[in-house]
Design a protein around this motif. Structure first.
Motif, PDB file in Angstrom:
ATOM      1  N   ALA A 272      39.119  59.305  23.874  1.00 43.81           N
ATOM      2  CA  ALA A 272      40.367  58.737  23.495  1.00 43.81           C
ATOM      3  C   ALA A 272      41.441  59.653  24.176  1.00 43.81           C
ATOM      4  N   LEU A 273      42.288  59.280  25.249  1.00 39.54           N
ATOM      5  CA  LEU A 273      43.420  60.355  25.806  1.00 39.54           C
ATOM      6  C   LEU A 273      44.778  59.824  24.811  1.00 39.54           C
ATOM      7  N   ALA A 274      45.437  60.885  24.500  1.00 37.34           N
ATOM      8  CA  ALA A 274      46.442  60.680  23.580  1.00 37.34           C
ATOM      9  C   ALA A 274      47.790  60.901  24.044  1.00 37.34           C
ATOM     10  N   ASP A 275      48.643  60.558  23.738  1.00 35.51           N
ATOM     11  CA  ASP A 275      50.137  60.699  23.874  1.00 35.51           C
ATOM     12  C   ASP A 275      50.750  61.134  22.638  1.00 35.51           C
ATOM     13  N   ARG A 276      51.185  62.598  22.604  1.00 34.84           N
ATOM     14  CA  ARG A 276      51.723  63.021  21.679  1.00 34.84           C
ATOM     15  C   ARG A 276      52.943  62.380  20.762  1.00 34.84           C
ATOM     16  N   GLN A 277      53.843  62.011  21.827  1.00 32.04           N
ATOM     17  CA  GLN A 277      55.107  61.329  21.508  1.00 32.04           C
ATOM     18  C   GLN A 277      54.957  59.934  20.577  1.00 32.04           C
ATOM     19  N   THR A 278      54.042  59.213  21.232  1.00 38.81           N
ATOM     20  CA  THR A 278      53.925  57.665  20.629  1.00 38.81           C
ATOM     21  C   THR A 278      52.689  57.706  19.711  1.00 38.81           C
ATOM     22  N   ARG A 279      51.630  58.763  20.071  1.00 42.52           N
ATOM     23  CA  ARG A 279      50.523  58.631  19.344  1.00 42.52           C
ATOM     24  C   ARG A 279      49.660  57.553  19.814  1.00 42.52           C
ATOM     25  N   LEU A 280      50.062  56.718  20.950  1.00 45.65           N
ATOM     26  CA  LEU A 280      49.028  55.676  21.379  1.00 45.65           C
ATOM     27  C   LEU A 280      47.926  56.446  22.276  1.00 45.65           C
ATOM     28  N   VAL A 281      46.602  55.765  22.197  1.00 44.88           N
ATOM     29  CA  VAL A 281      45.585  56.250  22.684  1.00 44.88           C
ATOM     30  C   VAL A 281      45.151  55.419  23.730  1.00 44.88           C
ATOM     31  N   ILE A 282      44.718  55.776  24.777  1.00 42.02           N
ATOM     32  CA  ILE A 282      44.366  54.920  25.856  1.00 42.02           C
ATOM     33  C   ILE A 282      42.749  55.351  25.945  1.00 42.02           C
ATOM     34  N   ALA A 283      41.747  54.334  25.558  1.00 45.36           N
ATOM     35  CA  ALA A 283      40.565  54.776  25.411  1.00 45.36           C
ATOM     36  C   ALA A 283      39.317  54.048  26.161  1.00 45.36           C
ATOM     37  N   ASN A 284      38.319  54.438  26.261  1.00 40.28           N
ATOM     38  CA  ASN A 284      37.212  53.472  26.948  1.00 40.28           C
ATOM     39  C   ASN A 284      36.362  52.821  25.960  1.00 40.28           C
ATOM     40  N   ASP A 285      36.879  52.906  24.721  1.00 40.09           N
ATOM     41  CA  ASP A 285      36.189  51.997  23.794  1.00 40.09           C
ATOM     42  C   ASP A 285      37.053  51.602  22.538  1.00 40.09           C
ATOM     43  N   THR A 286      36.447  50.797  21.509  1.00 38.78           N
ATOM     44  CA  THR A 286      37.334  50.631  20.580  1.00 38.78           C
ATOM     45  C   THR A 286      36.676  51.046  19.160  1.00 38.78           C
ATOM     46  N   VAL A 287      37.494  50.789  18.189  1.00 39.85           N
ATOM     47  CA  VAL A 287      37.124  51.457  17.037  1.00 39.85           C
ATOM     48  C   VAL A 287      36.935  50.209  15.683  1.00 39.85           C
ATOM     49  N   SER A 288      35.866  50.121  15.112  1.00 36.40           N
ATOM     50  CA  SER A 288      35.678  49.034  14.270  1.00 36.40           C
ATOM     51  C   SER A 288      36.724  49.026  13.395  1.00 36.40           C
ATOM     52  N   GLY A 289      37.333  47.894  13.197  1.00 31.27           N
ATOM     53  CA  GLY A 289      38.265  47.577  12.179  1.00 31.27           C
ATOM     54  C   GLY A 289      39.704  47.928  12.257  1.00 31.27           C
ATOM     55  N   ARG A 290      39.862  48.527  13.900  1.00 25.03           N
ATOM     56  CA  ARG A 290      41.132  48.909  14.257  1.00 25.03           C
ATOM     57  C   ARG A 290      41.660  48.020  15.307  1.00 25.03           C
ATOM     58  N   HIS A 291      42.783  47.623  15.392  1.00 22.31           N
ATOM     59  CA  HIS A 291      43.489  46.504  16.124  1.00 22.31           C
ATOM     60  C   HIS A 291      43.618  47.323  17.468  1.00 22.31           C
ATOM     61  N   TYR A 292      43.545  46.513  18.688  1.00 20.91           N
ATOM     62  CA  TYR A 292      43.676  47.219  20.088  1.00 20.91           C
ATOM     63  C   TYR A 292      44.234  46.088  20.985  1.00 20.91           C
ATOM     64  N   LEU A 293      44.734  46.594  22.260  1.00 18.75           N
ATOM     65  CA  LEU A 293      44.926  45.892  23.286  1.00 18.75           C
ATOM     66  C   LEU A 293      44.257  46.239  24.469  1.00 18.75           C
ATOM     67  N   ARG A 294      43.601  45.324  25.303  1.00 18.62           N
ATOM     68  CA  ARG A 294      42.940  45.456  26.392  1.00 18.62           C
ATOM     69  C   ARG A 294      44.065  46.001  27.618  1.00 18.62           C
ATOM     70  N   LEU A 295      43.699  47.101  28.177  1.00 16.75           N
ATOM     71  CA  LEU A 295      44.437  47.569  29.499  1.00 16.75           C
ATOM     72  C   LEU A 295      43.634  47.820  30.643  1.00 16.75           C
ATOM     73  N   SER A 296      43.400  46.786  31.556  1.00 16.43           N
ATOM     74  CA  SER A 296      42.655  46.751  32.546  1.00 16.43           C
ATOM     75  C   SER A 296      41.153  46.667  31.984  1.00 16.43           C
ATOM     76  N   ASP A 297      40.499  48.003  32.341  1.00 13.24           N
ATOM     77  CA  ASP A 297      39.054  48.091  31.745  1.00 13.24           C
ATOM     78  C   ASP A 297      39.199  49.089  30.741  1.00 13.24           C
ATOM     79  N   GLY A 298      40.145  49.458  29.990  1.00 19.50           N
ATOM     80  CA  GLY A 298      40.602  50.576  28.947  1.00 19.50           C
ATOM     81  C   GLY A 298      41.050  49.643  27.752  1.00 19.50           C
ATOM     82  N   PHE A 299      41.462  50.599  26.753  1.00 17.71           N
ATOM     83  CA  PHE A 299      41.842  49.791  25.360  1.00 17.71           C
ATOM     84  C   PHE A 299      43.207  50.705  25.000  1.00 17.71           C
ATOM     85  N   VAL A 300      44.058  50.129  24.122  1.00 18.94           N
ATOM     86  CA  VAL A 300      45.162  50.799  23.997  1.00 18.94           C
ATOM     87  C   VAL A 300      45.034  50.860  22.383  1.00 18.94           C
ATOM     88  N   LEU A 301      45.124  51.881  21.474  1.00 17.43           N
ATOM     89  CA  LEU A 301      44.921  51.673  20.183  1.00 17.43           C
ATOM     90  C   LEU A 301      46.047  52.893  19.655  1.00 17.43           C
TER      91      LEU A 301
END
Length: 436
Positions: A55-84
Motif C-alpha cells: 500500500a502506497l499512502a498519501d499523508r494528506q488524503t489517506r488515499l492508498v494506491i495498492a497492488n491488491d484489495t482488502v476483503s470488505g473494503r470498497h475500492y476503485l481500479r486504477l490501471s492495474d492497481g487499486f485505490v482504497l
C-alpha cells in the motif's frame, strides 16, 4: 451509508488525486517494479517469496494506491492497481501493518525518482512484512552511545572502511579494509559495555531489511558494489543521528560483503543473529590484544583527523542544545505519560533522535498513541525512555483538565476516562492517569 454511496464517495476522493499532485504514474510503476524484483528473486534470497500486498499512502488524503484489495473494503481500479482509503487508526509511515486478514507493506508517498532508491525503499519495507515469518525479527533497540563523540567517531571510521572494502578490486584489498572495519567496531564496543547486543539487535531488525532492499535493487538495475559504497559514504557524512539509524548504513555493507565472501551467511544469520560475527568468521578475523593501539594505527588512512575535528565541532553545538532540553524536559515542570511498549504506536524520523543519556532519548518531533490518547509533538521535543515506559513533555503552565491539552509545540488529545493530576514525585509537574 449504502455501498453505492460509499463507492461514489471513494470516487470523489480518487478524483482529488491530481488536485493533490499525487504521482499516480510513479506509484503504479513502483508497484510493478516491486513485483518484478520479487519475481526475479523467486525466493532465492531468503527461501521465501517476497511478493505480497503493498500500500502506497498519501499523508494528506489517506488515499492508498495498492497492488491488491482488502476483503470488505470498497475500492476503485486504477490501471492495474487499486485505490482504497487507509483506516483512520493507522499511522502513515514506512512499515508493515495488519489490514483485513493479511499483513501489508505500507510506504508513504511520494516515492524517490531514482529507480535504485525506489526499489531499495520498497523491498526494505517488504522484508519487514515477512520478517516475522522468516524468524528474523528483533527488538528495536536504541543505540544512544552512537550519539556521543567517541561512539560516532569509531562508527564513522567503520563506515569508511566498509565502503573501501566494497570499492576494492581484489580480494586481498577487500579483506584488509573489511578487517579494519571490524577493528573499529571492536574498539567502539570496548568503550561502551553492552553495546554489542544493542547494535546486533538493530542490525537484524533494520540492517537486514536495508540489505535486502539494496541487494534486490542491485539485481534489478545491474549496478555493482560501488553503488552500495557510495550510499554508505553519503550515509556516514549526512546522517544527523545514528541512535536509531546506524544499521541502515552497516546492514547493506555487511550483507553485500558477505555475499562475496560466504554465500551461506543468510542461512547462518538465523542462528548467529550477528552480521559482524559472520564477517569475522569469513575473514578468520580475531581482534588484536592491544585493541586501542591497533585501531589508532589504522584510523588515519580513513580520515580520522577530519572526523575528530568534525565531531568536536558537533559536540560544541550539541552541548547548549542538551542544556536547553534538560531545563525544559527533565528539570522543569513537565507532563508525564506512562504506557507499555506493546500498547504504544508512534511515528518519527529515526535520523533525528538525540541521546539524552544512555537510557532516555529526545525525539525532536513525533506522534505517539496509547490507551491514554494521542500526543502530537511538532517542535521542542519529547523525552522518551528507551523501553517506552514513559514519555515526558515540558509545561509552561498547569494544564487544563480537558480532553485536549496544548503545550509549547505539542498537543495531547485524551481518550475518554483519562485526565491529568499533580505528579507527587515531581512538584509542579503533572501525570496523565485514568479516572479522577
Amino acid at each position: 451509508m449504502t455501498p453505492r454511496a460509499l463507492i461514489l464517495g471513494l470516487g470523489l476522493l480518487a478524483a482529488t488525486l491530481h488536485a493533490q499532485e499525487i504521482d499516480t504514474a510513479r506509484a503504479l510503476t513502483a508497484l510493478r517494479e516491486a513485483q518484478l524484483a520479487c519475481t526475479i528473486d523467486s525466493a532465492k534470497l531468503w527461501h521465501k517469496s517476497l511478493c505480497g500486498p503493498i500500500a502506497l499512502a498519501d499523508r494528506q488524503t489517506r488515499l492508498v494506491i495498492a497492488n491488491d484489495t482488502v476483503s470488505g473494503r470498497h475500492y476503485l481500479r486504477l490501471s492495474d492497481g487499486f485505490v482504497l482509503v487507509l483506516p483512520a487508526t493507522q499511522f502513515i509511515a514506512n512499515t508493515s501493518f495488519r489490514w483485513g486478514d493479511r499483513d501489508w507493506t505500507l510506504v508513504a508517498l511520494p516515492l524517490p525518482a531514482d529507480l535504485y532508491q525506489r526499489i531499495s525503499l520498497l523491498m526494505h519495507e517488504v522484508f519487514h512484512r515477512e520478517q516475522g515469518a522468516l524468524g528474523l525479527r528483533a527488538v528495536d533497540e536504541l543505540n544512544n552511545h552512537l550519539d556521543f563523540r567517541e561512539g560516532r567517531e569509531w562508527l564513522r571510521l567503520e563506515y569508511r572502511a566498509l565502503a573501501a572494502a566494497l570499492q576494492a578490486s581484489d580480494s586481498k584489498t577487500l579483506a584488509s579494509h573489511a578487517k579494519d572495519a571490524l577493528l573499529f567496531r571492536a574498539m567502539r564496543r570496548s568503550l561502551y559495555p553492552g553495546s554489542d547486543s544493542l547494535e546486533t539487535a538493530l542490525e537484524i531488525q533494520e540492517g537486514l531489511p536495508e540489505y535486502t532492499g539494496q541487494h534486490l535493487a542491485l539485481e534489478l538495475t545491474g549496478e555493482g558494489r560501488n553503488r552500495v559504497a557510495r550510499y554508505v559514504l553519503d550515509y556516514e557524512k549526512n546522517t544527523p543521528s545514528f541512535v536509531r539509524a546506524f544499521a541502515y548504513g552497516t546492514g547493506p555493507a555487511l550483507g553485500v560483503l558477505l555475499d562475496t565472501l560466504d554465500r551461506s551467511w543468510r542461512d547462518d544469520v538465523r542462528t548467529t543473529r550477528d552480521l559482524s560475527a559472520l564477517l569475522a568468521r569469513a575473514l578468520k578475523y580475531q581482534p588484536p590484544k592491544n585493541l586501542a593501539a591497533a585501531a589508532r594505527r589504522a584510523a588515519p588512512q580513513y580520515g580520522w583527523h577530519d572526523i575528530e575535528r568534525e565531531e568536536a565541532a558537533r559536540d560544541s553545538t550539541r552541548a547548549p542544545l542538551l542544556h536547553e532540553y534538560r531545563a525544559r524536559l527533565a528539570d522543569g515542570p513537565s507532563l508525564l505519560l506512562r504506557q507499555s511498549k506493546d500498547s504504544l504506536s508512534w511515528g518519527y524520523d529515526p535520523t533525528t533522535m538525540i541521546a539524552f543519556d544512555l537510557r532516555t532519548t529526545i525525539y525532536p518531533w513525533g506522534t505517539f498513541s496509547a490507551p491514554w490518547g494521542k500526543l502530537e509533538v511538532e517542535k521542542n521535543g519529547v523525552l522518551v525512555a528507551n523501553d517506552f515506559s514513559t514519555i515526558r513533555v515540558g509545561l509552561r503552565e498547569p494544564p487544563d483538565k480537558t480532553d485536549r491539552i496544548t503545550g509549547d509545540g505539542w498537543t495531547l488529545t485524551l481518550s475518554p476516562g483519562w485526565t491529568v493530576r499533580p505528579d507527587s514525585a515531581k512538584p509542579g509537574s503533572f501525570v496523565v492517569t485514568k479516572g479522577e
